[in-house]
Motif scaffolding. Structure first.
Motif, PDB file in Angstrom:
ATOM      1  N   GLY A  56       4.493   1.623   9.647  1.00 18.58           N
ATOM      2  CA  GLY A  56       3.496   1.071   8.679  1.00 18.58           C
ATOM      3  C   GLY A  56       3.799   1.419   7.419  1.00 18.58           C
ATOM      4  O   GLY A  56       3.000   2.311   6.518  1.00 18.58           O
ATOM      5  N   THR A 100      -2.462   8.958   2.724  1.00 19.76           N
ATOM      6  CA  THR A 100      -0.996   8.997   2.285  1.00 19.76           C
ATOM      7  C   THR A 100      -0.868  10.391   1.772  1.00 19.76           C
ATOM      8  O   THR A 100       0.176  10.901   2.141  1.00 19.76           O
ATOM      9  N   ASP A 117       7.179  -2.161   9.283  1.00 14.24           N
ATOM     10  CA  ASP A 117       5.975  -2.726   8.867  1.00 14.24           C
ATOM     11  C   ASP A 117       5.734  -4.331   9.458  1.00 14.24           C
ATOM     12  O   ASP A 117       6.696  -4.960   9.099  1.00 14.24           O
ATOM     13  N   ASN A 118       4.360  -4.639   9.448  1.00  9.29           N
ATOM     14  CA  ASN A 118       4.312  -6.126   9.814  1.00  9.29           C
ATOM     15  C   ASN A 118       4.171  -7.167   8.803  1.00  9.29           C
ATOM     16  O   ASN A 118       4.001  -8.272   8.941  1.00  9.29           O
ATOM     17  N   PHE A 120       0.796  -1.146   0.068  1.00  7.02           N
ATOM     18  CA  PHE A 120      -0.065   0.053  -0.129  1.00  7.02           C
ATOM     19  C   PHE A 120       0.786   1.277  -0.039  1.00  7.02           C
ATOM     20  O   PHE A 120       1.987   1.536   0.861  1.00  7.02           O
ATOM     21  N   GLY A 121       0.427   2.258  -0.845  1.00 11.14           N
ATOM     22  CA  GLY A 121       1.247   3.639  -0.620  1.00 11.14           C
ATOM     23  C   GLY A 121       1.592   3.927  -2.198  1.00 11.14           C
ATOM     24  O   GLY A 121       2.646   3.684  -2.483  1.00 11.14           O
ATOM     25  N   ASN A 173       1.155   5.963   9.363  1.00  8.25           N
ATOM     26  CA  ASN A 173      -0.317   5.878   8.656  1.00  8.25           C
ATOM     27  C   ASN A 173      -0.645   4.322   8.515  1.00  8.25           C
ATOM     28  O   ASN A 173      -0.262   3.641   7.769  1.00  8.25           O
ATOM     29  N   ILE A 174      -1.441   4.032   9.855  1.00  6.86           N
ATOM     30  CA  ILE A 174      -1.880   2.642   9.828  1.00  6.86           C
ATOM     31  C   ILE A 174      -3.415   2.714   9.849  1.00  6.86           C
ATOM     32  O   ILE A 174      -4.206   2.948   8.919  1.00  6.86           O
ATOM     33  N   GLY A 222       4.458   0.379   4.448  1.00  8.35           N
ATOM     34  CA  GLY A 222       4.012   0.035   3.023  1.00  8.35           C
ATOM     35  C   GLY A 222       4.937   0.033   1.958  1.00  8.35           C
ATOM     36  O   GLY A 222       5.809  -0.602   1.943  1.00  8.35           O
TER      37      GLY A 222
HETATM   38  C1  LIG Z   1      -2.244   2.361   5.331  1.00  7.15           C
HETATM   39  S1  LIG Z   1      -0.847   1.536   4.797  1.00  7.15           S
HETATM   40  C2  LIG Z   1       0.299   3.077   4.725  1.00  7.15           C
HETATM   41  C3  LIG Z   1       1.360   2.727   3.734  1.00  7.15           C
HETATM   42  C4  LIG Z   1       2.237   3.910   3.542  1.00  7.15           C
HETATM   43  N1  LIG Z   1       3.070   4.386   4.757  1.00  7.15           N
HETATM   44  C5  LIG Z   1       1.348   5.030   3.188  1.00  7.15           C
HETATM   45  O1  LIG Z   1       1.193   6.171   3.674  1.00  7.15           O
HETATM   46  O2  LIG Z   1       0.984   5.042   2.094  1.00  7.15           O
HETATM   47  C6  LIG Z   1      -0.605   0.771   6.208  1.00  7.15           C
HETATM   48  C7  LIG Z   1       0.351  -0.282   6.412  1.00  7.15           C
HETATM   49  O3  LIG Z   1       0.564  -0.470   7.894  1.00  7.15           O
HETATM   50  C8  LIG Z   1       1.163  -1.938   7.871  1.00  7.15           C
HETATM   51  N2  LIG Z   1       0.563  -2.106   9.280  1.00  7.15           N
HETATM   52  C9  LIG Z   1      -0.701  -2.385   9.696  1.00  7.15           C
HETATM   53  N3  LIG Z   1      -0.692  -2.493  11.029  1.00  7.15           N
HETATM   54  C10 LIG Z   1       0.635  -2.747  11.210  1.00  7.15           C
HETATM   55  C11 LIG Z   1       1.255  -2.739  12.884  1.00  7.15           C
HETATM   56  N4  LIG Z   1       0.354  -3.225  13.805  1.00  7.15           N
HETATM   57  N5  LIG Z   1       2.484  -2.752  12.941  1.00  7.15           N
HETATM   58  C12 LIG Z   1       3.257  -2.409  11.846  1.00  7.15           C
HETATM   59  N6  LIG Z   1       2.735  -2.214  10.556  1.00  7.15           N
HETATM   60  C13 LIG Z   1       1.300  -2.539  10.155  1.00  7.15           C
HETATM   61  C14 LIG Z   1       0.409  -2.599   6.916  1.00  7.15           C
HETATM   62  O4  LIG Z   1       1.038  -3.622   6.549  1.00  7.15           O
HETATM   63  C15 LIG Z   1       0.414  -1.516   5.629  1.00  7.15           C
HETATM   64  O5  LIG Z   1       1.742  -1.878   4.688  1.00  7.15           O
END
Ligand SMILES: C[S@@+](CC[C@H](N)C(=O)[O-])C[C@H]1O[C@@H](n2cnc3c(N)ncnc32)[C@H](O)[C@@H]1O
Length: 306
Positions: free
Chosen positions: A177, A156, A199-200, A148-149, A242-243, A179
């Motif tokens: 997070g 974003t 990121d997870n 994502f992103g 951004n989660i 992405g």
């Molecule tokens: C909405 S996307 C944001 C991606 C990018 N940073 C952006 O702003 O477009 C959220 C990201 O957070 C990751 N994510 C979700 N829950 C998480 C957690 N508890 N710990 C780490 N990463 C997490 C997801 O795998 C995803 O890649």
């Protein structure tokens, strides 16, 4: 290689089981989209964390199989795995490689964020300066891959605009997070000295590194899975995440530890209506909290106390 695409619309609670069944049948990739979105731009690919369900009430799943896959055999096998499935819920279509790439590129146009920052797809050569020629543009080239992103999602965009407005010269930044790595890479291009992405989803970490390499900033980006991220080891000068509202609430103490006293911070992935609880939670560690909104989404920003 061409593909066979199988699509079906399911209710949110049916998504995990359907995804698992498609996986079991050998799907090469599965994309989730909001089934109610009116335009392709609204159909942001959503990558929920483990155990999280997307927020959309109905979801379109598009699964790609090898072109030679047997449609009837797939429909029957899926029907056995998903007893609630009606045969007319399934549609099949042949997807040529070229169509696929072109469709992606057609949707993804250069996008400005704030004063200097632009996201450009790889098939369009960016200018070096703005139209009046008096300011150098800061350009991130992007192929978000499976993560994502891409900048098209309002959250974003809210985060990129926030970064563009900061003086990041020589600063360290943590992007939780990450992405595709879009925020960390944008910060590095805007002058940050180094960045950490967390990121997870291991695929997101791969995409972040790949995108950072292609943007020439990989030597200043380190990425971690959450369990390998030591929040207190080197608190960042700037913190962004951004989660989604749920994990943002749970992770607030980690974020507080990961941000230096006085550090500007921003969180997004919050739907309008979810901000009050988070404002209350974050007020324990952060000051000057403010809320900015785009479409249905909210960004909260402020400063780490101290
Ligand atoms: C909405 S996307 C944001 C991606 C990018 N940073 C952006 O702003 O477009 C959220 C990201 O957070 C990751 N994510 C979700 N829950 C998480 C957690 N508890 N710990 C780490 N990463 C997490 C997801 O795998 C995803 O890649």
């Amino acid at each position: 290689m061409p593909f066979l695409e199988l699509s079906l619309i399911v209710r949110t609670e049916q998504q995990p089981g359907t995804e698992e069944a498609l996986d079991d049948l050998g799907a090469l990739s599965i994309t989730l989209q909001d089934a109610n979105a009116e335009t392709p731009d609204e159909q942001a690919i959503f990558e929920p964390g483990v155990g999280e369900l997307p927020l959309w009430p109905t979801i379109t799943l598009n699964a790609l199989f090898d072109a030679g896959a047997d449609r009837r055999g797939l429909a029957e096998a899926l029907g056995e795995l998903l007893p609630w499935l009606e045969p007319d819920q399934l549609t099949f279509r042949d997807v040529a490689d070229q169509d696929w790439e072109r469709a992606w590129m057609d949707q993804f146009k250069p996008m400005p964020f704030g004063r200097r920052l632009w996201i450009y797809p790889w098939n369009i050569e960016p200018p070096t300066h703005n139209e009046s020629g008096d300011e150098e543009l800061v350009v991130v080239r992007l192929d978000p891959g499976l993560a994502f992103g891409s900048g098209t999602h309002p959250t974003t965009a809210l985060c990129l605009e926030w970064l563009d407005a900061l003086d990041l010269a020589g600063k360290t930044l943590t992007d939780f997070g990450c992405g595709s790595g879009i925020l960390a890479i944008a910060a590095l291009k805007l002058g940050a000295a180094s960045a950490v992405g967390v990121d997870n989803d291991p695929q997101a970490l791969t995409a972040s590194i790949d995108n950072a390499e292609r943007n020439g900033v990989a030597d200043r980006l380190a990425v971690f899975l959450p369990q390998d991220f030591n929040a207190t080891a080197a608190p960042a000068d700037v913190f962004i995440a951004n989660i989604l509202a749920g994990p943002l609430g749970e992770l607030a103490p980690t974020f507080a530890a990961a941000a230096k006293p006085g550090a500007p911070f921003a969180i997004s992935g919050i739907l309008v209506g979810q901000q009050d609880e988070l404002l209350q939670r974050y007020a324990e560690w952060f000051d000057d909290l403010r809320v900015d909104t785009r479409e249905d989404w909210v960004r909260i920003s402020g400063r780490r106390r101290g």
